[in-house]
Design a protein around this motif. Structure first.
Motif, PDB file in Angstrom:
ATOM      1  N   ARG A  18      -7.114  -4.717   1.268  1.00  0.00           N
ATOM      2  CA  ARG A  18      -6.258  -5.280   2.322  1.00  0.00           C
ATOM      3  C   ARG A  18      -4.851  -5.586   1.814  1.00  0.00           C
ATOM      4  O   ARG A  18      -3.867  -5.346   2.502  1.00  0.00           O
TER       5      ARG A  18
ATOM      6  N   GLN B 283      -3.314  -4.089  -0.605  1.00  0.00           N
ATOM      7  CA  GLN B 283      -2.637  -2.806  -0.781  1.00  0.00           C
ATOM      8  C   GLN B 283      -2.157  -2.249   0.557  1.00  0.00           C
ATOM      9  O   GLN B 283      -1.051  -1.703   0.652  1.00  0.00           O
ATOM     10  N   GLN B 284      -2.964  -2.415   1.609  1.00  0.00           N
ATOM     11  CA  GLN B 284      -2.545  -1.966   2.934  1.00  0.00           C
ATOM     12  C   GLN B 284      -1.301  -2.716   3.403  1.00  0.00           C
ATOM     13  O   GLN B 284      -0.370  -2.113   3.945  1.00  0.00           O
ATOM     14  N   ILE B 285      -1.286  -4.015   3.175  1.00  0.00           N
ATOM     15  CA  ILE B 285      -0.123  -4.809   3.580  1.00  0.00           C
ATOM     16  C   ILE B 285       1.100  -4.403   2.772  1.00  0.00           C
ATOM     17  O   ILE B 285       2.205  -4.283   3.307  1.00  0.00           O
ATOM     18  N   ARG B 286       0.916  -4.169   1.481  1.00  0.00           N
ATOM     19  CA  ARG B 286       2.044  -3.716   0.646  1.00  0.00           C
ATOM     20  C   ARG B 286       2.586  -2.386   1.145  1.00  0.00           C
ATOM     21  O   ARG B 286       3.801  -2.166   1.164  1.00  0.00           O
ATOM     22  N   ASP B 287       1.697  -1.479   1.537  1.00  0.00           N
ATOM     23  CA  ASP B 287       2.134  -0.183   2.051  1.00  0.00           C
ATOM     24  C   ASP B 287       2.949  -0.356   3.324  1.00  0.00           C
ATOM     25  O   ASP B 287       3.992   0.288   3.499  1.00  0.00           O
ATOM     26  N   VAL B 288       2.488  -1.219   4.222  1.00  0.00           N
ATOM     27  CA  VAL B 288       3.203  -1.449   5.478  1.00  0.00           C
ATOM     28  C   VAL B 288       4.573  -2.063   5.198  1.00  0.00           C
ATOM     29  O   VAL B 288       5.585  -1.632   5.763  1.00  0.00           O
ATOM     30  N   VAL B 289       4.611  -3.061   4.324  1.00  0.00           N
ATOM     31  CA  VAL B 289       5.879  -3.703   3.997  1.00  0.00           C
ATOM     32  C   VAL B 289       6.829  -2.706   3.334  1.00  0.00           C
ATOM     33  O   VAL B 289       8.023  -2.649   3.660  1.00  0.00           O
TER      34      VAL B 289
ATOM     35  N   PHE C  92       6.841   0.558   3.692  1.00  0.00           N
ATOM     36  CA  PHE C  92       7.261   1.509   4.720  1.00  0.00           C
ATOM     37  C   PHE C  92       8.342   0.900   5.608  1.00  0.00           C
ATOM     38  O   PHE C  92       9.367   1.531   5.888  1.00  0.00           O
ATOM     39  N   ASN C  93       8.130  -0.354   6.023  1.00  0.00           N
ATOM     40  CA  ASN C  93       9.118  -1.027   6.873  1.00  0.00           C
ATOM     41  C   ASN C  93      10.433  -1.235   6.133  1.00  0.00           C
ATOM     42  O   ASN C  93      11.505  -1.071   6.708  1.00  0.00           O
TER      43      ASN C  93
END
Length: 136
Positions: free
Chosen positions: A79, A81-87, A89-90
């Motif tokens: 989870r 890592q998913q949040i890091r990816d989203v951040v 990307f943004n």
């Protein structure tokens, strides 16, 4: 979890601190479910890390909790890592938009704010030097 969100950090820690260990075990299982579903990941991790820090000795010596702890580790890593990816990307998207707008308008964003910050830093250093010079 909705009831925990508005609590200040210190009150949340105090509430978690007074929980008996039997409730901590149940809460860890519940936090694992929250991580699996992706509900309030930041708050869940904050509660989880505090509980792990407080009850580290009892949790690591309990063989029954090893599967739960392993699942918590895997789910937390996934989870976060998913949040890091989203951040990431943004952030990349915002930087792209900034470059596009700067190129189109010939204006640099944040240049004024950066200059003001640098000036405040310089003034602060001058004051500190002046105070040190007076003291010596």
């Amino acid at each position: 979890m909705v009831h925990l969100w508005p609590l200040p950090h210190s009150e949340l820690e105090e509430a978690l601190l007074v929980l008996p260990f039997s409730c901590v075990i149940d809460l860890l299982k519940l936090l694992n479910d929250f991580l699996t579903e992706g509900w309030e990941v930041e708050l869940t991790c904050r509660c989880l890390f505090f509980l792990l820090r407080i009850h580290q000795g009892a949790l690591t010596s309990n063989q029954v909790l090893l599967p739960v702890m392993d699942n918590l580790r895997k789910n937390t890593q996934d989870r976060v890592q998913q949040i890091r990816d989203v951040v990431g990307f943004n952030l990349a998207g915002l930087q792209f938009l900034q470059r596009e707008m700067e190129a189109r308008d010939d204006v640099t964003f944040f240049a004024d704010a950066t200059e003001r910050f640098q000036e405040r830093k310089r003034k602060k250093r001058r004051k500190e030097r002046a105070v040190l010079a007076i003291r010596t």
